[in-house]
Design a protein around this motif. Structure first.
Motif, PDB file in Angstrom:
ATOM      1  N   ILE A  70       7.283  11.454  -2.528  1.00  0.00           N
ATOM      2  CA  ILE A  70       6.065  11.900  -3.216  1.00  0.00           C
ATOM      3  C   ILE A  70       5.021  10.798  -3.149  1.00  0.00           C
ATOM      4  O   ILE A  70       5.247   9.675  -3.611  1.00  0.00           O
ATOM      5  CB  ILE A  70       6.352  12.252  -4.694  1.00  0.00           C
ATOM      6  N   ASP A  71       3.880  11.143  -2.557  1.00  0.00           N
ATOM      7  CA  ASP A  71       2.747  10.219  -2.506  1.00  0.00           C
ATOM      8  C   ASP A  71       1.775  10.626  -3.617  1.00  0.00           C
ATOM      9  O   ASP A  71       1.116  11.659  -3.523  1.00  0.00           O
ATOM     10  CB  ASP A  71       2.086  10.335  -1.126  1.00  0.00           C
ATOM     11  N   ALA A  72       1.734   9.793  -4.657  1.00  0.00           N
ATOM     12  CA  ALA A  72       0.811  10.061  -5.777  1.00  0.00           C
ATOM     13  C   ALA A  72      -0.126   8.871  -5.900  1.00  0.00           C
ATOM     14  O   ALA A  72      -0.402   8.381  -7.006  1.00  0.00           O
ATOM     15  CB  ALA A  72       1.592  10.285  -7.059  1.00  0.00           C
ATOM     16  N   ALA A  73      -0.614   8.397  -4.749  1.00  0.00           N
ATOM     17  CA  ALA A  73      -1.340   7.116  -4.675  1.00  0.00           C
ATOM     18  C   ALA A  73      -2.351   6.960  -5.811  1.00  0.00           C
ATOM     19  O   ALA A  73      -2.347   5.962  -6.526  1.00  0.00           O
ATOM     20  CB  ALA A  73      -2.025   6.999  -3.320  1.00  0.00           C
ATOM     21  N   TYR A  74      -3.200   7.948  -5.985  1.00  0.00           N
ATOM     22  CA  TYR A  74      -4.216   7.869  -7.030  1.00  0.00           C
ATOM     23  C   TYR A  74      -3.699   8.426  -8.365  1.00  0.00           C
ATOM     24  O   TYR A  74      -3.740   7.767  -9.403  1.00  0.00           O
ATOM     25  CB  TYR A  74      -5.466   8.639  -6.589  1.00  0.00           C
ATOM     26  N   ALA A 112      -2.762  16.173   3.240  1.00  0.00           N
ATOM     27  CA  ALA A 112      -2.163  14.846   3.001  1.00  0.00           C
ATOM     28  C   ALA A 112      -3.055  13.746   3.565  1.00  0.00           C
ATOM     29  O   ALA A 112      -3.846  13.979   4.495  1.00  0.00           O
ATOM     30  CB  ALA A 112      -0.779  14.772   3.630  1.00  0.00           C
ATOM     31  N   HIS A 113      -2.891  12.569   3.051  1.00  0.00           N
ATOM     32  CA  HIS A 113      -3.662  11.420   3.538  1.00  0.00           C
ATOM     33  C   HIS A 113      -3.276  11.110   4.987  1.00  0.00           C
ATOM     34  O   HIS A 113      -2.122  11.320   5.386  1.00  0.00           O
ATOM     35  CB  HIS A 113      -3.357  10.206   2.643  1.00  0.00           C
ATOM     36  N   SER A 114      -4.235  10.576   5.724  1.00  0.00           N
ATOM     37  CA  SER A 114      -3.981  10.288   7.144  1.00  0.00           C
ATOM     38  C   SER A 114      -2.807   9.323   7.343  1.00  0.00           C
ATOM     39  O   SER A 114      -2.177   9.302   8.401  1.00  0.00           O
ATOM     40  CB  SER A 114      -5.242   9.709   7.781  1.00  0.00           C
ATOM     41  N   THR A 138       0.830  -1.215   0.000  1.00  0.00           N
ATOM     42  CA  THR A 138       0.000   0.000   0.000  1.00  0.00           C
ATOM     43  C   THR A 138       0.856   1.253   0.000  1.00  0.00           C
ATOM     44  O   THR A 138       2.046   1.212   0.353  1.00  0.00           O
ATOM     45  CB  THR A 138      -0.876   0.048   1.277  1.00  0.00           C
ATOM     46  N   ALA A 139       0.210   2.364  -0.337  1.00  0.00           N
ATOM     47  CA  ALA A 139       0.903   3.659  -0.289  1.00  0.00           C
ATOM     48  C   ALA A 139       1.305   3.990   1.143  1.00  0.00           C
ATOM     49  O   ALA A 139       2.346   4.615   1.376  1.00  0.00           O
ATOM     50  CB  ALA A 139      -0.011   4.746  -0.843  1.00  0.00           C
ATOM     51  N   SER A 140       0.494   3.575   2.101  1.00  0.00           N
ATOM     52  CA  SER A 140       0.827   3.841   3.511  1.00  0.00           C
ATOM     53  C   SER A 140       2.177   3.224   3.869  1.00  0.00           C
ATOM     54  O   SER A 140       2.989   3.848   4.568  1.00  0.00           O
ATOM     55  CB  SER A 140      -0.232   3.236   4.442  1.00  0.00           C
ATOM     56  N   PHE A 177       3.140   5.319  -6.225  1.00  0.00           N
ATOM     57  CA  PHE A 177       1.705   5.390  -6.543  1.00  0.00           C
ATOM     58  C   PHE A 177       1.123   3.986  -6.573  1.00  0.00           C
ATOM     59  O   PHE A 177       1.845   2.991  -6.665  1.00  0.00           O
ATOM     60  CB  PHE A 177       1.444   6.153  -7.856  1.00  0.00           C
ATOM     61  N   ASN A 178      -0.207   3.939  -6.488  1.00  0.00           N
ATOM     62  CA  ASN A 178      -0.876   2.640  -6.418  1.00  0.00           C
ATOM     63  C   ASN A 178      -1.363   2.215  -7.800  1.00  0.00           C
ATOM     64  O   ASN A 178      -2.350   2.774  -8.297  1.00  0.00           O
ATOM     65  CB  ASN A 178      -2.088   2.735  -5.484  1.00  0.00           C
ATOM     66  N   THR A 179      -0.694   1.226  -8.376  1.00  0.00           N
ATOM     67  CA  THR A 179      -1.251   0.699  -9.634  1.00  0.00           C
ATOM     68  C   THR A 179      -2.612   0.062  -9.346  1.00  0.00           C
ATOM     69  O   THR A 179      -3.444  -0.057 -10.230  1.00  0.00           O
ATOM     70  CB  THR A 179      -0.327  -0.346 -10.292  1.00  0.00           C
ATOM     71  N   LEU A 236       0.807  14.360  -4.712  1.00  0.00           N
ATOM     72  CA  LEU A 236       0.320  14.681  -6.057  1.00  0.00           C
ATOM     73  C   LEU A 236      -1.029  13.975  -6.178  1.00  0.00           C
ATOM     74  O   LEU A 236      -1.083  12.743  -6.276  1.00  0.00           O
ATOM     75  CB  LEU A 236       1.307  14.205  -7.128  1.00  0.00           C
ATOM     76  N   GLY A 237      -2.091  14.742  -6.119  1.00  0.00           N
ATOM     77  CA  GLY A 237      -3.433  14.147  -6.150  1.00  0.00           C
ATOM     78  C   GLY A 237      -3.917  13.869  -4.742  1.00  0.00           C
ATOM     79  O   GLY A 237      -4.006  12.717  -4.320  1.00  0.00           O
ATOM     80  N   THR A 238      -4.221  14.936  -3.988  1.00  0.00           N
ATOM     81  CA  THR A 238      -4.629  14.733  -2.586  1.00  0.00           C
ATOM     82  C   THR A 238      -5.965  13.984  -2.523  1.00  0.00           C
ATOM     83  O   THR A 238      -6.757  14.025  -3.469  1.00  0.00           O
ATOM     84  CB  THR A 238      -4.794  16.087  -1.860  1.00  0.00           C
ATOM     85  N   THR A 239      -6.204  13.357  -1.396  1.00  0.00           N
ATOM     86  CA  THR A 239      -7.410  12.546  -1.255  1.00  0.00           C
ATOM     87  C   THR A 239      -8.684  13.399  -1.265  1.00  0.00           C
ATOM     88  O   THR A 239      -9.644  13.055  -1.962  1.00  0.00           O
ATOM     89  CB  THR A 239      -7.323  11.694   0.030  1.00  0.00           C
ATOM     90  N   PRO A 240      -8.724  14.532  -0.546  1.00  0.00           N
ATOM     91  CA  PRO A 240      -9.994  15.278  -0.566  1.00  0.00           C
ATOM     92  C   PRO A 240     -10.330  15.829  -1.946  1.00  0.00           C
ATOM     93  O   PRO A 240     -11.468  15.680  -2.391  1.00  0.00           O
ATOM     94  CB  PRO A 240      -9.758  16.424   0.438  1.00  0.00           C
TER      95      PRO A 240
HETATM   96  N1  PLP Z   1      -2.286   8.581  -0.167  1.00  0.00           N
HETATM   97  C1  PLP Z   1      -3.297   9.109  -0.884  1.00  0.00           C
HETATM   98  C2  PLP Z   1      -3.104  10.432  -1.568  1.00  0.00           C
HETATM   99  C3  PLP Z   1      -4.509   8.429  -0.996  1.00  0.00           C
HETATM  100  O1  PLP Z   1      -5.523   8.967  -1.690  1.00  0.00           O
HETATM  101  C4  PLP Z   1      -4.661   7.192  -0.337  1.00  0.00           C
HETATM  102  C5  PLP Z   1      -5.924   6.446  -0.423  1.00  0.00           C
HETATM  103  O2  PLP Z   1      -6.843   6.799  -1.098  1.00  0.00           O
HETATM  104  C6  PLP Z   1      -3.579   6.695   0.389  1.00  0.00           C
HETATM  105  C7  PLP Z   1      -2.404   7.414   0.454  1.00  0.00           C
HETATM  106  C8  PLP Z   1      -3.657   5.384   1.122  1.00  0.00           C
HETATM  107  O3  PLP Z   1      -3.495   4.341   0.219  1.00  0.00           O
HETATM  108  P1  PLP Z   1      -3.201   2.862   0.704  1.00  0.00           P
HETATM  109  O4  PLP Z   1      -4.514   2.261   1.055  1.00  0.00           O
HETATM  110  O5  PLP Z   1      -2.566   2.202  -0.486  1.00  0.00           O
HETATM  111  O6  PLP Z   1      -2.290   2.923   1.865  1.00  0.00           O
END
Ligand code: PLP
Length: 480
Positions: free
Chosen positions: A270-274, A191-193, A147-149, A299-301, A243-247
């Motif tokens: 750099i967290d570009a998960a989405y 940023a993501h939690s 995961t991105a986390s 990033f998350n494929t 890059l590409g915040t969750t909200p």
């Molecule tokens: N970072 C961002 C920007 C996200 O939007 C998300 C989830 O939507 C995450 C991290 C968490 O992803 P993961 O479930 O792969 O840890």
């Protein structure tokens, strides 16, 4: 179950999954169950004697499906997408069949080698700077995290280790504990939690940086915060850009932030998960400009690149930073090729020891879709988001709350937070479509994310008809 039965049941299961996905629209996207619903449907103990496969399969519809949120329904617009494709599912099946645990090269050479090459392929699709690629003699390289986390946590821990070593090199009398207490990391207030959590797990201060009116972090603000913290005796060591915040899918200004990090000797992750998947399209690649300043990128494929969960792609510029941070060498994990310089032992790149053969999913998907097919998928979703945005903009009762750049539309009814909360409740209670909210500048906002591979224009139009019908009903009520 013997081999003969497995062949038969396997074919049935493929049919079951294909039927499920082909007819998924007919199911309510969100389940109608109460917490604890499942316990009453199954026995309190595991069976003593074997049961029949037919009975298990019947229970999938009776026990499981009523409690499933159908993430691959074209009416699912919540969170961000969970990628899914048939080639990835087949590769996952093969992964389960091979069932190797590829923690070192020797533990299953194909598992390691395919991963390194697939991350190079993917890095090239994104036009990542050469330093992030492993090649045959590179210092960087990619790894698949779950995961991105985990990618954020790994980068923070590697950065922490690097910072401690740097401080101790000039102040050998300082203990690790003393240094830890002064380390400070930074990230956006958007940023993501999981980034804040990485700080908690890593035991360091994590400061949140206020964002500009596009919900992005600017270089100047980071620079000033770092200056303040250094003056207070703290040690800035890590910045996580998004890059590409969750909200709202905002993009931090990494071309400004990168040089600040480099000057201050801070690790930039750099967290570009989405959003990362979109960078395979030349028209979206400029959003990644500035990655050359980063130490790690992820990033998350499994979000948007048609690879089923889990498959989070992470690259580092200098693999020694990550490998050197967590190296432990018990005899049972050693192998004769490990010092050859030719092999990667991914156990040093991640928190768990065990790892699945996840690169098979990348290999199957890349080959079955080709870069062009993957780009088409991204573009289709962005086009659908633009279509939804136009519908919202054409209705004067609504407003768009953040720039629509990729597949996410943030919108709300002009009016109070309470009004929008009521609208969302009606939408989700109806179970025809599913959305989640976010908060932007203190306002309650509805997020409409294009998620499923099967989503088409007709679903967007139907979703909007549904939203406007519920809006009409809501606004008819006397107190509105
Ligand atoms: N970072 C961002 C920007 C996200 O939007 C998300 C989830 O939507 C995450 C991290 C968490 O992803 P993961 O479930 O792969 O840890």
């Amino acid at each position: 179950m013997d081999g003969a039965e497995f062949r038969r049941r396997g074919k049935e299961m493929v049919d079951y999954v294909a039927d499920y996905l082909e007819k998924i629209e007919q199911r309510p996207v969100y389940p109608d169950v109460e917490p604890g619903y499942l316990r009453s449907l199954i026995p309190t103990e595991a069976p003593l004697e074997a049961e029949s496969y037919d009975d298990i399969l019947k229970d999938v519809e009776r026990v499981i499906m009523p409690g499933v949120t159908h993430w691959h329904s074209p009416y699912f617009f919540a969170y961000y997408p969970a990628a899914s494709s048939y080639p990835a599912m087949l590769a996952d099946m093969l992964c389960g069949g091979i069932g190797c645990i590829g923690f070192t090269w020797a533990a299953s050479p194909a598992c390691t080698e395919l991963e390194t090459v697939m991350l190079d392929w993917l890095g090239k699709m994104l036009h990542l700077p050469e330093q992030f690629l492993a090649g045959t003699h590179g210092h960087g390289g990619g790894v698949i995290q779950a995961t991105a986390s985990e990618a954020t946590l790994m980068s923070l821990l590697a950065a922490r280790c690097k910072a401690v070593r740097r401080v101790q090199a000039s102040n050998p009398e300082q203990s690790e504990g003393e240094i830890f207490s002064k380390l400070v990391a930074y990230t956006s207030d958007q940023a993501h939690s999981s980034v804040e959590r990485a700080g908690l797990i890593g035991g360091v201060i994590m400061r949140k940086i206020p964002t500009d009116d596009s919900y992005a972090v600017k270089g100047e603000i980071l620079k000033n915060m770092v200056k303040e913290d250094k003056a207070a005796g703290l040690i800035p060591f890590f910045f996580c850009a998004t890059l590409g915040t969750t909200p709202s899918c905002a993009f931090d200004h990494i071309t400004e932030l990168g040089p600040v990090c480099n000057e201050e000797n801070m690790w930039m992750h750099i967290d570009a998960a989405y959003a990362g998947s979109a960078f395979i399209c030349p028209e979206f690649r400029p959003l990644l400009n500035g990655v050359e300043f980063a130490d790690s990128f992820n990033f998350n494929t499994h979000k948007w690149l048609l690879v089923n969960f889990d498959c989070s792609a992470m690259w580092v510029k200098n693999r020694a930073d990550i490998v050197g941070a967590f190296k432990i060498e018990p005899l049972y994990l050693k192998h004769e090729n490990q010092e050859s310089g030719l092999v990667t032992d991914y156990r040093h790149w991640q928190i768990p020891l065990g790892r699945r053969f996840r690169s098979l999913k990348l290999w199957f998907v890349f080959r079955m879709y080709g870069l062009t097919g993957l780009q088409a998928h991204i573009r289709k979703h962005v086009g659908l988001a633009k279509e939804f945005e136009s519908l919202v903009r054409a209705d004067k009762r609504f407003e768009i709350c953040a720039k629509v750049i990729l597949g996410l539309v943030c919108f709300r009814l002009k009016g109070s937070n309470e009004l929008n909360q009521n609208l969302l409740k009606r939408i989700n209670d109806s179970k025809e479509i599913h959305l989640v909210p976010c908060q932007l500048s203190g306002r309650f906002v509805l997020r409409f994310a294009i998620c499923a591979r099967a989503t088409e224009s007709q679903h967007i139009q139907q979703a909007w008809r549904h939203i406007t019908q519920l809006t009409f009903e809501l606004l008819q009520e006397p107190d509105h």
